[in-house]
Design a protein around this motif. Structure first.
Motif, PDB file in Angstrom:
ATOM      1  N   ASN A  50      -6.149   1.429   5.661  1.00  0.00           N
ATOM      2  CA  ASN A  50      -5.129   2.437   5.411  1.00  0.00           C
ATOM      3  C   ASN A  50      -5.033   2.651   3.894  1.00  0.00           C
ATOM      4  O   ASN A  50      -4.385   1.877   3.179  1.00  0.00           O
ATOM      5  N   LYS A  52      -3.545   4.997   2.165  1.00  0.00           N
ATOM      6  CA  LYS A  52      -2.209   5.332   1.660  1.00  0.00           C
ATOM      7  C   LYS A  52      -1.386   4.060   1.422  1.00  0.00           C
ATOM      8  O   LYS A  52      -0.771   3.892   0.366  1.00  0.00           O
ATOM      9  N   LYS A  53      -1.384   3.146   2.395  1.00  0.00           N
ATOM     10  CA  LYS A  53      -0.641   1.893   2.221  1.00  0.00           C
ATOM     11  C   LYS A  53      -1.266   1.046   1.118  1.00  0.00           C
ATOM     12  O   LYS A  53      -0.552   0.370   0.364  1.00  0.00           O
ATOM     13  N   ARG A  55      -2.713   2.120  -1.596  1.00  0.00           N
ATOM     14  CA  ARG A  55      -2.258   2.652  -2.874  1.00  0.00           C
ATOM     15  C   ARG A  55      -0.794   2.311  -3.132  1.00  0.00           C
ATOM     16  O   ARG A  55      -0.409   2.029  -4.262  1.00  0.00           O
ATOM     17  N   GLN A  56       0.033   2.322  -2.083  1.00  0.00           N
ATOM     18  CA  GLN A  56       1.448   1.970  -2.262  1.00  0.00           C
ATOM     19  C   GLN A  56       1.580   0.531  -2.769  1.00  0.00           C
ATOM     20  O   GLN A  56       2.387   0.254  -3.665  1.00  0.00           O
ATOM     21  N   GLY A  82      -6.261   8.671  -2.843  1.00  0.00           N
ATOM     22  CA  GLY A  82      -5.142   8.027  -2.163  1.00  0.00           C
ATOM     23  C   GLY A  82      -3.782   8.351  -2.747  1.00  0.00           C
ATOM     24  O   GLY A  82      -2.764   7.970  -2.199  1.00  0.00           O
ATOM     25  N   LEU A  83      -3.753   9.036  -3.862  1.00  0.00           N
ATOM     26  CA  LEU A  83      -2.515   9.447  -4.508  1.00  0.00           C
ATOM     27  C   LEU A  83      -2.696  10.881  -4.985  1.00  0.00           C
ATOM     28  O   LEU A  83      -3.815  11.337  -5.210  1.00  0.00           O
TER      29      LEU A  83
END
Length: 93
Positions: A50, A52-53, A55-56, A82-83
Motif C-alpha cells: 500500500n 499511500k500508507k 508514504r503516510q 505516492g504523494l
C-alpha cells in the motif's frame, strides 16, 4: 524507492508478527518503527502493499526526525510518487 532492508526478516509469519509489533511501536511515535513500517507497506512485507500508507508512515517518520525518511519524503513530493507533487512542500523535508 527504498532498499527496504532495515527490517531484515525473511519468514512470512515472522514478517506478519514484526508488522504488528512495529505498528504498535510506531503509534507511540518511534521514528525507526515508523520508517520500518513504511518500508513494509511499500514492499508488501507482512502486509498488503500500500503505497499511500507507506508514504503516510514515511511522512510521520520524517516529522519525528528520521533523516532517511526526510530524504524519501522530499523526493516523493518532488516526483509525486505516492504523494501529490508539491515542490514547495518537498523543501520542508
Amino acid at each position: 524507492m527504498t532498499n527496504g532492508k532495515r527490517v531484515g526478516i525473511a519468514d512470512e509469519a515472522e514478517l506478519c508478527k514484526t508488522f504488528q509489533w512495529l505498528k504498535k511501536v510506531a503509534k507511540q511515535n518511534d521514528a525507526n518503527a515508523c520508517f520500518d513500517l513504511a518500508v513494509m507497506y511499500e514492499n508488501g512485507e507482512g502486509v498488503h502493499k500500500n503505497i499511500k500508507k507507506s508514504r503516510q508512515w514515511f511522512v510521520r517518520a520524517a516529522e519525528l526526525g528520521d533523516g532517511d525518511a526526510m530524504i524519501i519524503v522530499g523526493e516523493s513530493y518532488l516526483d509525486g510518487y505516492g504523494l501529490d507533487s508539491v515542490v514547495t512542500r518537498s523543501r520542508i523535508f
